[in-house]
Design a protein around this motif. Structure first.
Motif, mmCIF file in Angstrom:
data_model
loop_
_atom_site.group_PDB
_atom_site.id
_atom_site.type_symbol
_atom_site.label_atom_id
_atom_site.label_comp_id
_atom_site.label_asym_id
_atom_site.label_seq_id
_atom_site.Cartn_x
_atom_site.Cartn_y
_atom_site.Cartn_z
ATOM 1 N N PHE A 59 0.832 -1.091 0.106
ATOM 2 C CA PHE A 59 0.104 -0.211 0.127
ATOM 3 C C PHE A 59 0.832 1.162 -0.016
ATOM 4 C CE2 PHE A 59 -3.409 -2.668 1.702
ATOM 5 C CZ PHE A 59 -4.246 -2.339 0.662
ATOM 6 N N GLY A 60 1.937 1.286 0.684
ATOM 7 C CA GLY A 60 2.969 2.402 0.756
ATOM 8 C C GLY A 60 3.647 2.591 -0.635
ATOM 9 N N GLY A 61 3.880 1.397 -1.213
ATOM 10 C CA GLY A 61 4.346 1.439 -2.529
ATOM 11 C C GLY A 61 3.420 2.019 -3.779
ATOM 12 N N MET A 62 2.038 1.796 -3.357
ATOM 13 C CA MET A 62 0.998 1.882 -4.094
ATOM 14 C C MET A 62 0.835 3.581 -4.071
ATOM 15 S SD MET A 62 -2.925 1.208 -4.144
ATOM 16 C CE MET A 62 -2.972 1.972 -2.859
ATOM 17 N N PHE A 63 0.910 4.082 -3.096
ATOM 18 C CA PHE A 63 0.930 5.826 -2.827
ATOM 19 C C PHE A 63 2.159 6.334 -3.418
ATOM 20 C CE2 PHE A 63 -1.967 4.754 0.587
ATOM 21 C CZ PHE A 63 -2.998 5.150 0.098
ATOM 22 N N VAL A 64 3.429 5.797 -3.255
ATOM 23 C CA VAL A 64 4.466 6.224 -4.127
ATOM 24 C C VAL A 64 4.260 6.267 -5.549
ATOM 25 C CG1 VAL A 64 6.855 5.867 -4.561
ATOM 26 C CG2 VAL A 64 6.126 5.724 -1.998
ATOM 27 N N GLY A 65 3.622 5.154 -6.014
ATOM 28 C CA GLY A 65 3.314 4.869 -7.579
ATOM 29 C C GLY A 65 2.389 6.136 -8.014
ATOM 30 N N VAL A 66 1.647 6.397 -7.107
ATOM 31 C CA VAL A 66 0.552 7.376 -7.567
ATOM 32 C C VAL A 66 1.226 8.759 -7.515
ATOM 33 C CG1 VAL A 66 -1.441 8.630 -6.893
ATOM 34 C CG2 VAL A 66 -1.530 6.231 -6.844
ATOM 35 N N TYR A 67 2.249 8.861 -6.705
ATOM 36 C CA TYR A 67 2.662 10.269 -6.689
ATOM 37 C C TYR A 67 3.687 10.341 -7.762
ATOM 38 C CZ TYR A 67 5.760 13.978 -5.217
ATOM 39 O OH TYR A 67 6.457 15.293 -5.364
ATOM 40 N N VAL A 68 4.442 9.376 -8.073
ATOM 41 C CA VAL A 68 5.463 9.287 -9.235
ATOM 42 C C VAL A 68 4.539 9.364 -10.600
ATOM 43 C CG1 VAL A 68 7.068 7.991 -10.541
ATOM 44 C CG2 VAL A 68 7.366 8.025 -7.874
ATOM 45 N N GLY A 69 3.721 8.697 -10.843
ATOM 46 C CA GLY A 69 2.982 8.681 -12.082
ATOM 47 C C GLY A 69 2.118 10.181 -12.119
ATOM 48 N N TRP A 70 1.824 10.970 -11.268
ATOM 49 C CA TRP A 70 1.416 12.162 -11.018
ATOM 50 C C TRP A 70 2.335 13.155 -11.431
ATOM 51 C CZ3 TRP A 70 2.040 16.279 -7.529
ATOM 52 C CH2 TRP A 70 1.062 17.407 -7.919
ATOM 53 N N ARG A 71 3.490 12.888 -11.025
ATOM 54 C CA ARG A 71 4.330 13.911 -11.341
ATOM 55 C C ARG A 71 4.953 13.648 -12.852
ATOM 56 N NH1 ARG A 71 6.285 18.147 -8.817
ATOM 57 N NH2 ARG A 71 8.453 17.670 -8.985
ATOM 58 N N LEU A 72 5.144 12.490 -13.346
ATOM 59 C CA LEU A 72 5.591 12.288 -14.593
ATOM 60 C C LEU A 72 4.259 12.654 -15.684
ATOM 61 C CD1 LEU A 72 7.002 8.866 -14.581
ATOM 62 C CD2 LEU A 72 8.296 10.786 -14.734
ATOM 63 N N SER A 73 3.344 12.589 -15.383
ATOM 64 C CA SER A 73 2.160 12.944 -16.084
ATOM 65 C C SER A 73 1.908 14.412 -16.319
ATOM 66 C CB SER A 73 0.600 12.410 -15.801
ATOM 67 O OG SER A 73 0.165 12.774 -14.635
ATOM 68 N N LYS A 74 2.412 15.325 -15.157
ATOM 69 C CA LYS A 74 2.256 16.545 -15.018
ATOM 70 C C LYS A 74 3.352 17.315 -15.819
ATOM 71 C CE LYS A 74 2.250 20.114 -11.247
ATOM 72 N NZ LYS A 74 2.304 20.386 -10.010
ATOM 73 N N ARG A 75 4.469 16.487 -16.139
ATOM 74 C CA ARG A 75 5.455 17.271 -17.150
ATOM 75 C C ARG A 75 5.129 17.283 -18.416
ATOM 76 N NH1 ARG A 75 10.706 13.218 -16.345
ATOM 77 N NH2 ARG A 75 9.312 12.425 -18.121
ATOM 78 N N THR A 76 5.739 18.336 -18.877
ATOM 79 C CA THR A 76 5.517 18.903 -20.557
ATOM 80 C C THR A 76 6.873 18.217 -21.246
ATOM 81 O OG1 THR A 76 6.339 21.092 -20.091
ATOM 82 C CG2 THR A 76 3.911 20.878 -19.975
ATOM 83 N N PRO A 77 6.689 18.046 -22.338
ATOM 84 C CA PRO A 77 7.671 17.433 -23.160
ATOM 85 C C PRO A 77 8.922 18.250 -23.310
ATOM 86 C CG PRO A 77 5.727 17.065 -24.369
ATOM 87 C CD PRO A 77 5.455 17.974 -23.211
ATOM 88 N N GLY A 78 8.775 19.720 -23.053
ATOM 89 C CA GLY A 78 9.934 20.833 -23.100
ATOM 90 C C GLY A 78 10.727 20.725 -21.637
ATOM 91 N N ASP A 79 10.148 20.197 -20.778
ATOM 92 C CA ASP A 79 10.782 20.239 -19.409
ATOM 93 C C ASP A 79 12.171 19.331 -19.423
ATOM 94 O OD1 ASP A 79 8.907 21.886 -18.392
ATOM 95 O OD2 ASP A 79 7.768 20.023 -17.314
#
Length: 81
Positions: A59-79
């Motif tokens: 469950f802790g890893g799942m929350f880390v995965g949500v955070y990492v996935g959220w951060r990666l999807s928030k990036r734009t290609p120019g970053d």
């Protein structure tokens, strides 16, 4: 994002499983005034306690995965990294 959640959930489960095998106590010591007795925890109870910690780690890893996935999807290609 789903791939990130699955990956981090698996990582959390496996890492916590390894740590639980190393650190969960499998003996019980009873001290009397004269002697001390050492008994072993039944295998079923030991496995259940290890799996309990592993599921919590998943469950802790799942929350880390949500955070990492959220951060990666928030990036734009120019970053830049």
């Amino acid at each position: 994002m789903e791939k990130s959640i699955k990956k981090w959930t698996t990582y959390g489960f496996l890492i916590t499983l390894a740590l639980a095998i190393l650190f969960v106590d499998y003996t019980q010591t009873f001290d009397d005034s004269i002697t001390s007795f050492t008994t072993y925890v039944p295998v079923y109870d030991y496995i259940v306690s290890i799996m309990r910690y592993s599921v919590l780690g998943a469950f802790g890893g799942m929350f880390v995965g949500v955070y990492v996935g959220w951060r990666l999807s928030k990036r734009t290609p120019g970053d830049k990294q």
